[in-house]
Design a protein around this motif. Sequence first.
Motif, PDB file in Angstrom:
ATOM      1  N   ILE A 154      -4.568   7.772   0.204  1.00 20.95           N
ATOM      2  CA  ILE A 154      -4.293   7.148   1.500  1.00 20.95           C
ATOM      3  C   ILE A 154      -2.939   7.043   1.779  1.00 20.95           C
ATOM      4  O   ILE A 154      -2.379   6.607   2.775  1.00 20.95           O
ATOM      5  N   HIS A 155      -2.001   7.476   0.997  1.00 22.72           N
ATOM      6  CA  HIS A 155      -0.680   7.389   0.863  1.00 22.72           C
ATOM      7  C   HIS A 155      -0.026   7.960   2.271  1.00 22.72           C
ATOM      8  O   HIS A 155       0.759   7.416   2.892  1.00 22.72           O
ATOM      9  N   ARG A 156      -0.664   9.261   2.840  1.00 22.55           N
ATOM     10  CA  ARG A 156      -0.026   9.691   4.168  1.00 22.55           C
ATOM     11  C   ARG A 156      -0.394   8.719   5.306  1.00 22.55           C
ATOM     12  O   ARG A 156       0.448   8.737   6.367  1.00 22.55           O
ATOM     13  N   HIS A 192      16.332  12.615  -4.394  1.00 24.05           N
ATOM     14  CA  HIS A 192      17.280  11.206  -4.785  1.00 24.05           C
ATOM     15  C   HIS A 192      15.910  10.021  -4.297  1.00 24.05           C
ATOM     16  O   HIS A 192      16.199   8.965  -3.994  1.00 24.05           O
ATOM     17  N   HIS A 193      14.662  10.544  -4.341  1.00 23.12           N
ATOM     18  CA  HIS A 193      13.692   9.347  -3.910  1.00 23.12           C
ATOM     19  C   HIS A 193      13.605   8.208  -4.879  1.00 23.12           C
ATOM     20  O   HIS A 193      13.310   7.105  -4.129  1.00 23.12           O
ATOM     21  N   SER A 194      13.715   8.469  -5.893  1.00 27.34           N
ATOM     22  CA  SER A 194      13.618   7.407  -6.903  1.00 27.34           C
ATOM     23  C   SER A 194      14.787   6.114  -6.694  1.00 27.34           C
ATOM     24  O   SER A 194      14.569   5.047  -6.558  1.00 27.34           O
ATOM     25  N   MET A 197      15.922   5.738   4.475  1.00 26.44           N
ATOM     26  CA  MET A 197      16.143   6.499   3.408  1.00 26.44           C
ATOM     27  C   MET A 197      14.855   6.668   2.442  1.00 26.44           C
ATOM     28  O   MET A 197      14.403   8.046   2.204  1.00 26.44           O
ATOM     29  N   TYR A 198      14.467   5.545   2.047  1.00 26.52           N
ATOM     30  CA  TYR A 198      13.206   5.898   1.348  1.00 26.52           C
ATOM     31  C   TYR A 198      11.912   6.416   1.837  1.00 26.52           C
ATOM     32  O   TYR A 198      11.266   7.330   1.351  1.00 26.52           O
ATOM     33  N   VAL A 199      11.665   5.980   3.278  1.00 27.85           N
ATOM     34  CA  VAL A 199      10.659   6.603   3.969  1.00 27.85           C
ATOM     35  C   VAL A 199      10.926   8.203   4.264  1.00 27.85           C
ATOM     36  O   VAL A 199      10.137   8.996   3.944  1.00 27.85           O
ATOM     37  N   THR A 202       1.197   3.562  -3.458  1.00 22.01           N
ATOM     38  CA  THR A 202       0.632   4.956  -3.603  1.00 22.01           C
ATOM     39  C   THR A 202       1.701   5.905  -3.609  1.00 22.01           C
ATOM     40  O   THR A 202       1.374   7.334  -3.511  1.00 22.01           O
ATOM     41  N   CYS A 203       2.795   5.540  -3.703  1.00 24.59           N
ATOM     42  CA  CYS A 203       4.077   6.351  -3.811  1.00 24.59           C
ATOM     43  C   CYS A 203       4.042   7.517  -4.612  1.00 24.59           C
ATOM     44  O   CYS A 203       3.521   6.927  -5.960  1.00 24.59           O
ATOM     45  N   TYR A 204       4.208   8.642  -4.444  1.00 28.40           N
ATOM     46  CA  TYR A 204       4.009   9.707  -5.807  1.00 28.40           C
ATOM     47  C   TYR A 204       5.160   9.280  -7.126  1.00 28.40           C
ATOM     48  O   TYR A 204       4.741   9.284  -8.249  1.00 28.40           O
ATOM     49  N   TYR A 205       6.347   8.686  -6.618  1.00 31.30           N
ATOM     50  CA  TYR A 205       7.095   8.170  -7.550  1.00 31.30           C
ATOM     51  C   TYR A 205       6.633   6.945  -8.378  1.00 31.30           C
ATOM     52  O   TYR A 205       6.693   6.651  -9.747  1.00 31.30           O
ATOM     53  N   MET A 206       5.925   5.950  -7.552  1.00 32.98           N
ATOM     54  CA  MET A 206       5.514   4.853  -8.129  1.00 32.98           C
ATOM     55  C   MET A 206       4.432   5.138  -8.906  1.00 32.98           C
ATOM     56  O   MET A 206       4.267   4.474 -10.172  1.00 32.98           O
ATOM     57  N   GLY A 231       0.658  -1.473   0.091  1.00 34.48           N
ATOM     58  CA  GLY A 231      -0.054   0.019  -0.051  1.00 34.48           C
ATOM     59  C   GLY A 231       0.847   1.099  -0.109  1.00 34.48           C
ATOM     60  O   GLY A 231       0.422   2.294  -0.627  1.00 34.48           O
ATOM     61  N   PHE A 232       1.800   1.489   0.763  1.00 36.01           N
ATOM     62  CA  PHE A 232       3.033   2.404   0.795  1.00 36.01           C
ATOM     63  C   PHE A 232       3.446   2.648  -0.591  1.00 36.01           C
ATOM     64  O   PHE A 232       3.518   3.775  -1.060  1.00 36.01           O
ATOM     65  N   ARG A 233       4.206   1.369  -0.904  1.00 31.23           N
ATOM     66  CA  ARG A 233       4.835   1.656  -2.236  1.00 31.23           C
ATOM     67  C   ARG A 233       3.834   1.945  -3.447  1.00 31.23           C
ATOM     68  O   ARG A 233       4.336   2.774  -4.447  1.00 31.23           O
ATOM     69  N   SER A 260      12.580  10.106   2.751  1.00 26.72           N
ATOM     70  CA  SER A 260      12.685  10.931   1.418  1.00 26.72           C
ATOM     71  C   SER A 260      11.214  11.250   0.841  1.00 26.72           C
ATOM     72  O   SER A 260      11.126  11.632  -0.321  1.00 26.72           O
ATOM     73  N   CYS A 261      10.156  10.684   1.464  1.00 21.76           N
ATOM     74  CA  CYS A 261       8.625  10.473   0.936  1.00 21.76           C
ATOM     75  C   CYS A 261       8.370  12.056   1.136  1.00 21.76           C
ATOM     76  O   CYS A 261       8.408  12.606   2.063  1.00 21.76           O
ATOM     77  N   HIS A 262       7.415  12.332   0.035  1.00 25.24           N
ATOM     78  CA  HIS A 262       6.971  13.462  -0.231  1.00 25.24           C
ATOM     79  C   HIS A 262       6.111  13.780   1.205  1.00 25.24           C
ATOM     80  O   HIS A 262       6.051  14.971   1.423  1.00 25.24           O
ATOM     81  N   ALA A 263       5.262  13.009   1.635  1.00 25.98           N
ATOM     82  CA  ALA A 263       4.248  12.973   2.558  1.00 25.98           C
ATOM     83  C   ALA A 263       4.931  13.265   3.651  1.00 25.98           C
ATOM     84  O   ALA A 263       4.525  14.037   4.964  1.00 25.98           O
ATOM     85  N   PHE A 264       6.175  12.636   4.019  1.00 29.71           N
ATOM     86  CA  PHE A 264       6.935  12.722   5.120  1.00 29.71           C
ATOM     87  C   PHE A 264       7.533  13.983   5.264  1.00 29.71           C
ATOM     88  O   PHE A 264       7.494  14.718   6.133  1.00 29.71           O
TER      89      PHE A 264
HETATM   90 FE1  FES Z   1       7.337   7.888  -2.366  1.00 31.38          FE
HETATM   91 FE2  FES Z   1       5.852   8.710  -0.290  1.00 31.38          FE
HETATM   92  S1  FES Z   1       7.021   6.825  -0.265  1.00 31.38           S
HETATM   93  S2  FES Z   1       6.396   9.679  -2.303  1.00 31.38           S
END
Ligand code: FES
Length: 274
Positions: A151-153, A239-241, A199-201, A107-111, A103-105, A203-207
């Motif tokens: 629901i990403h946030r 560098h989120h990707s 690092m992935y979490v 809905t990720c903006y990059y995904m 669910g997290f990956r 660098s998340c936009h919602a974070f």
């Molecule tokens: Fe990619 Fe939140 S994990 S934008």
Amino acid sequence: MANWDREHLSSLGINVKLPLRRGFGRTQRIDNWWTEPIWMATALTLALVYTALRVLVWDGGIHYDDHRVTSPIFSPDVLHMLHITNHPGWMNSAMLILWIPFGFRGTCYYMRRVYHRTFLQNPTGCMIAKPELNYSVGYKGERGLFILNNIHRYMLYLAIIILSIKFYDVVLTTDLGEGSRGVSIGTLILGIESFLLFMYVSSCHAFRHIFGGGMDRWRGGVSGVFGSLYRSISRVNVHHSFWFWTSLAMVFLGDLFVWAVSENIIGDQILLEW
Ligand code: FES
């Protein structure tokens, strides 16, 4: 329309229709634009197929040394952690917890960018003609089923909990039994996996939005602190990707390592003991 006309109108915020030729894949671009979507689609397909097979068919060897080291796919091993023993034989922890990382990956903006460009071909790429069907489908933003992306946030909060348990998993790997502690290759593998996920979490936009994203201005006091945090996270966010792909790859490398050790194909070397 002359180029300078188009540029001038764009700078004024006026939409300009680019002279895109119709016909899937037609373009005036001269670079190898297709390489990135192809390797992304291949990697994601492999990841999905491997996960499905591992969770549903080959779900043996998910930990070793009496749960000292647990595979990242099956972690947190909630069935073991909560001492749930009266579950059906076909059930494993991944079946209960994978909806969170998925669910997290998912809905990720990059995904979203990745699956729109690879699996949905809508768009195929910048200045690349998409399949004819997709011109009639169009892009309607986050509507219909895509509204679920909102629901990403909330998935972020759950991902932070999973991340904390991953760090706990790393600490567990240092318990060598009989009162001794140490670092093995398994510790390093899970440590790297947790770091990449961190690092992935982070660098998340919602974070990033949590830290000052909702403020009108960052000036002095708490808002100033939030402002600097926002700017710091922005530097990682660029560098989120990279963190997306490396953290994903490490889940599978970690799983293969744990699987191989538990099947006695390779050993887990103790590197340091105290
Ligand atoms: Fe990619 Fe939140 S994990 S934008």
